[in-house]
Design a protein around this motif. Structure first.
Motif, PDB file in Angstrom:
ATOM      1  N   UNK A 249      32.344  45.950   4.911  1.00 44.84           N
ATOM      2  CA  UNK A 249      32.833  44.944   5.861  1.00 44.84           C
ATOM      3  C   UNK A 249      33.218  43.663   5.128  1.00 44.84           C
ATOM      4  N   UNK A 250      32.421  43.242   4.177  1.00 42.21           N
ATOM      5  CA  UNK A 250      32.737  42.015   3.460  1.00 42.21           C
ATOM      6  C   UNK A 250      33.961  42.163   2.575  1.00 42.21           C
ATOM      7  N   UNK A 251      34.129  43.334   1.977  1.00 48.32           N
ATOM      8  CA  UNK A 251      35.362  43.565   1.220  1.00 48.32           C
ATOM      9  C   UNK A 251      36.564  43.582   2.148  1.00 48.32           C
ATOM     10  N   UNK A 252      36.396  44.164   3.344  1.00 46.39           N
ATOM     11  CA  UNK A 252      37.501  44.205   4.303  1.00 46.39           C
ATOM     12  C   UNK A 252      37.909  42.792   4.729  1.00 46.39           C
ATOM     13  N   UNK A 253      36.944  41.916   4.919  1.00 45.04           N
ATOM     14  CA  UNK A 253      37.268  40.527   5.224  1.00 45.04           C
ATOM     15  C   UNK A 253      38.048  39.889   4.070  1.00 45.04           C
ATOM     16  N   UNK A 254      37.604  40.138   2.853  1.00 42.34           N
ATOM     17  CA  UNK A 254      38.277  39.567   1.684  1.00 42.34           C
ATOM     18  C   UNK A 254      39.704  40.086   1.555  1.00 42.34           C
ATOM     19  N   UNK A 293      24.906  49.878  14.373  1.00 39.90           N
ATOM     20  CA  UNK A 293      23.748  49.284  13.699  1.00 39.90           C
ATOM     21  C   UNK A 293      23.127  48.172  14.549  1.00 39.90           C
ATOM     22  N   UNK A 294      23.966  47.358  15.179  1.00 41.72           N
ATOM     23  CA  UNK A 294      23.459  46.202  15.906  1.00 41.72           C
ATOM     24  C   UNK A 294      22.862  46.585  17.253  1.00 41.72           C
ATOM     25  N   UNK A 295      23.480  47.536  17.932  1.00 40.34           N
ATOM     26  CA  UNK A 295      23.089  47.842  19.306  1.00 40.34           C
ATOM     27  C   UNK A 295      22.419  49.193  19.469  1.00 40.34           C
ATOM     28  N   UNK A 296      22.133  49.863  18.355  1.00 38.11           N
ATOM     29  CA  UNK A 296      21.603  51.212  18.474  1.00 38.11           C
ATOM     30  C   UNK A 296      20.310  51.221  19.282  1.00 38.11           C
ATOM     31  N   UNK A 297      20.311  51.957  20.391  1.00 38.80           N
ATOM     32  CA  UNK A 297      19.115  52.028  21.229  1.00 38.80           C
ATOM     33  C   UNK A 297      18.207  53.162  20.787  1.00 38.80           C
ATOM     34  N   UNK A 298      18.623  53.917  19.760  1.00 38.15           N
ATOM     35  CA  UNK A 298      17.740  54.945  19.239  1.00 38.15           C
ATOM     36  C   UNK A 298      16.686  54.352  18.318  1.00 38.15           C
ATOM     37  N   UNK A 299      16.867  53.111  17.893  1.00 38.40           N
ATOM     38  CA  UNK A 299      15.946  52.466  16.985  1.00 38.40           C
ATOM     39  C   UNK A 299      15.189  51.365  17.726  1.00 38.40           C
ATOM     40  N   UNK A 300      13.929  51.137  17.386  1.00 36.81           N
ATOM     41  CA  UNK A 300      13.198  50.048  18.012  1.00 36.81           C
ATOM     42  C   UNK A 300      13.567  48.692  17.429  1.00 36.81           C
ATOM     43  N   UNK A 301      14.375  48.666  16.383  1.00 37.33           N
ATOM     44  CA  UNK A 301      14.805  47.412  15.785  1.00 37.33           C
ATOM     45  C   UNK A 301      16.324  47.425  15.679  1.00 37.33           C
ATOM     46  N   UNK A 302      16.905  46.268  15.507  1.00 39.61           N
ATOM     47  CA  UNK A 302      18.354  46.176  15.333  1.00 39.61           C
ATOM     48  C   UNK A 302      18.655  45.409  14.063  1.00 39.61           C
ATOM     49  N   UNK A 303      19.850  45.615  13.557  1.00 41.28           N
ATOM     50  CA  UNK A 303      20.317  44.912  12.373  1.00 41.28           C
ATOM     51  C   UNK A 303      21.160  43.721  12.798  1.00 41.28           C
ATOM     52  N   UNK A 304      21.241  42.718  11.940  1.00 44.61           N
ATOM     53  CA  UNK A 304      22.109  41.579  12.275  1.00 44.61           C
ATOM     54  C   UNK A 304      23.562  42.021  12.414  1.00 44.61           C
ATOM     55  N   UNK A 305      24.251  41.435  13.358  1.00 43.68           N
ATOM     56  CA  UNK A 305      25.659  41.756  13.580  1.00 43.68           C
ATOM     57  C   UNK A 305      26.492  41.133  12.459  1.00 43.68           C
ATOM     58  N   UNK A 306      27.363  41.927  11.856  1.00 48.25           N
ATOM     59  CA  UNK A 306      28.140  41.471  10.702  1.00 48.25           C
ATOM     60  C   UNK A 306      29.565  41.060  11.067  1.00 48.25           C
ATOM     61  N   UNK A 307      30.094  41.565  12.167  1.00 47.14           N
ATOM     62  CA  UNK A 307      31.455  41.241  12.588  1.00 47.14           C
ATOM     63  C   UNK A 307      31.380  40.379  13.845  1.00 47.14           C
ATOM     64  N   UNK A 308      31.873  39.147  13.803  1.00 45.22           N
ATOM     65  CA  UNK A 308      31.797  38.279  14.989  1.00 45.22           C
ATOM     66  C   UNK A 308      32.718  38.784  16.091  1.00 45.22           C
ATOM     67  N   UNK A 309      32.442  38.424  17.347  1.00 47.84           N
ATOM     68  CA  UNK A 309      33.238  38.922  18.475  1.00 47.84           C
ATOM     69  C   UNK A 309      34.725  38.574  18.362  1.00 47.84           C
TER      70      UNK A 309
END
Length: 615
Positions: A249-254, A293-309
């Motif tokens: 994702x960061x390379x794609x932004x670059x 990764x951010x919204x996965x309801x299969x996991x009890x935790x979520x990852x920080x969102x990397x792509x802003x809305x």
């Protein structure tokens, strides 16, 4: 004793190889470059002066010799392969690396990360490719005809799932020339599912190239897409997919890939138009990864969102604006991104319910989540969908919707208990949860597996089934005997399907089969403790479209074909007479005994769920 002056005049082996200044000081354990790349910072005296011409030089095995020797020891199964991250792991330099800087090989060792903590390395050596032209063809692993068959298999069976590549653009010659990393990743992914005997060798070459890309900080679309492939079809023991996608994702932004949708495909050159669409699909797929990764309801935790809305794209508008260059997989990307709205509603509902004491707010969010689910079904899960979906996408999307339906009903049930709602309402909601959980397993067997996309599915497919299976198992004491028999039957079918799809003991389908096999014993034990009857389940026990039973339903003959594609749970509603004083419990003793069943696979489930026993 080595002084600070000595360090200033002598470079470490790593910096010496690429001829850069080494900035390590006497009070530092590693230089900044070795610290950043996780290399072992090693200093050795540099023998200055010209070597005599008559000196005997030690034979240095070539990369091909090293590859052929290691290939003889490989087993033909994919389970002998241990996945490595795209980053080069820290380690000690081998003799070959010291004498031949173009080929770096890392040996197994315990190194210090500068904080006094040992760094455990992989048992397998990690090699860095000498150039990006290395691939399975040039290394002699496959011949041209085999490469063509692997490419055809990828675009026939796998590309529909990843929805990323254009078969008219990504031909073998074009991909080898312009996307060498993608070429090796396609070969490896295809070999994993069609030629497991070739997979270890192809995967090793693929990892060599990714290590070279990491060492050289390569930033191009080829590197981004190759990380997507490795993350999509990762090894079951690999937990680095979030890291890989983060780099992508960061390379794609670059590379400004996030603005690629602003470019129109009205060029007179077909290749230019297809390349523009290739960049746009790359960004759409990265958005899908980030949403999971951010919204996965299969996991009890979520990852920080990397792509802003503001950097996301309206999927339907994007699809309709490029109809001339659209591919069947584009509808899958659009559907997956629109499903992100359902994920966000459910996540918001769970977050608010955990902290809110205002019934009105929770009720509004519950209705919003249920409405979003219904709207999505009407748009995508019928004969006249908003966009055409292939059978595999339709099966997996419907399966995912059932997982969301279970999560919503489970939240509603917990909320009803929290607010002391009428017992009859709690009973009906619990019955809906049982129906949803059983439907998830039925759809895994009847739709996902029959579309030949189970083995190549991502982890969420298996995690969703594990979630539903454990939900039913923990509440088996409150399920009536007739439904419990159906659950036992469904568990057996899941075990059978997963066992059929499994080729090694280290595949997700194998873990899932053992998961249900362990729970099956608990279900049977519960059934044996009850008074057994000769009742059998007939077609009259089916619940059409998930609706509660109505008076006179026992006289209705309902066949399988009468049900909608998303309704595959032949169960009977929970016996309300056995539901008195029912509470959502997580008995510590029950949970502990449940965990003990999965000691052999605890590492896998913990890596997937992160404290998976809490689901």
């Amino acid at each position: 004793m080595t002084t600070e002056t000595d360090f200033a005049r002598t470079a470490c082996l790593q910096c010496r190889q690429i001829k850069v200044r080494c900035d390590k000081l006497a009070n530092q354990s590693r230089c900044s470059r070795c610290l950043r790349l996780n290399f072992q910072c090693e200093f050795r005296p540099h023998a200055r002066g010209r070597k005599p011409k008559s000196a005997n030089t030690r034979h240095i095995p070539s990369r091909r010799d090293h590859y052929n020797n290691s290939n003889d020891d490989r087993s033909s199964g994919a389970d002998s392969y241990e996945n490595n991250d795209g980053d080069v792991a820290g380690g000690t330099l081998s003799l070959q690396a010291e004498l031949n800087p173009s080929s770096i090989s890392w040996t197994t060792a315990h190194t210090d990360d500068g904080c006094g903590k040992p760094n455990l390395l992989s048992k397998r050596s990690i090699a860095v490719a000498s150039s990006y032209n290395e691939n399975a063809l040039t290394e002699g692993v496959i011949v041209e005809s085999e490469a063509r068959r692997l490419f055809e298999f990828f675009f026939r069976e796998l590309n529909t799932m990843i929805a990323l590549f254009d078969p008219y653009l990504h031909t073998i010659p074009y991909t080898m020339k312009n996307y060498p990393l993608v070429f090796s990743c396609i070969i490896a992914a295809s070999a994993k599912f069609s030629r497991p005997d070739l997979y270890p060798a192809c995967s090793e070459i693929c990892n060599r190239l990714l290590c070279l890309a990491a060492v050289e900080d390569l930033c191009n679309l080829d590197h981004v897409q190759s990380l997507s492939i490795l993350s999509f079809w990762k090894e079951s023991s690999d937990t680095t997919d979030w890291r890989k996608i983060g780099r992508a994702i960061r390379m794609a932004f670059e590379l400004n890939v996030h603005t690629a949708h602003l470019k129109t495909t009205n060029s007179s050159d077909e290749i230019v138009n297809r390349e523009i669409m290739n960049r746009q699909r790359t960004w759409m797929q990265l958005c899908c990864f980030d949403a999971v990764f951010y919204n996965s309801i299969n996991f009890p935790h979520t990852r920080p969102e990397m792509i802003p809305p503001e950097c996301r794209i309206d999927p339907i508008v994007w699809y309709n604006s490029h109809l001339d260059w659209s591919l069947p997989g584009d509808a899958r990307l659009a559907c997956s991104l629109e499903l992100d709205g359902v994920r966000r509603d459910i996540k918001l509902l769970k977050d608010v319910m955990a902290i809110s004491t205002t019934p009105g707010t929770v009720n509004i969010l519950i209705r919003a989540a249920q409405s979003r689910l219904k709207s999505f079904r009407n748009r995508w899960m019928n004969e006249k969908t908003v966009l055409p979906l292939d059978e595999c996408t339709s099966a997996q999307t419907g399966y995912h919707l059932e997982i969301y339906s279970l999560k919503v009903n489970e939240v509603v049930w917990q909320y009803q208990q929290k607010t002391n709602a009428p017992l009859d309402d709690q009973k009906v909601t619990f019955a809906s949860c049982v129906y949803d959980a059983t439907t998830i397993l039925r759809m895994l067997v009847d739709r996902v597996a029959t579309q030949s996309c189970l083995r190549a599915s991502q982890d969420w497919t298996f995690l969703g089934a594990a979630y539903a299976g454990k939900w039913l198992n923990l509440r088996r004491d409150h399920i009536d005997e007739l439904t419990l028999r159906e659950v036992v039957g469904v568990f057996n079918e899941v075990i059978s399907v997963c066992s059929t799809e499994t080729r090694s003991d280290d595949e997700p389908s194998a873990y899932l089969a053992r998961f249900f096999q362990a729970m099956l014993a608990l279900l049977k034990e519960t059934g044996n403790q009850r008074s057994s009857t000769d009742l059998s389940v007939s077609s009259n026990a089916l619940i059409p479209n998930g609706q509660p039973a109505v008076p006179g339903m026992d006289n209705m003959e309902i066949s399988r074909s009468d049900l909608l594609p998303v309704s595959y749970a032949p169960i009977k509603l929970v016996d309300l007479n056995t539901m008195a004083n029912l509470q959502d419990h997580h008995n510590p003793n029950t949970t502990a005994s449940f965990i003990d069943l999965f000691v052999q696979d605890a590492e896998y489930w913990d890596s997937m769920f992160s404290n998976w026993h809490t689901i």
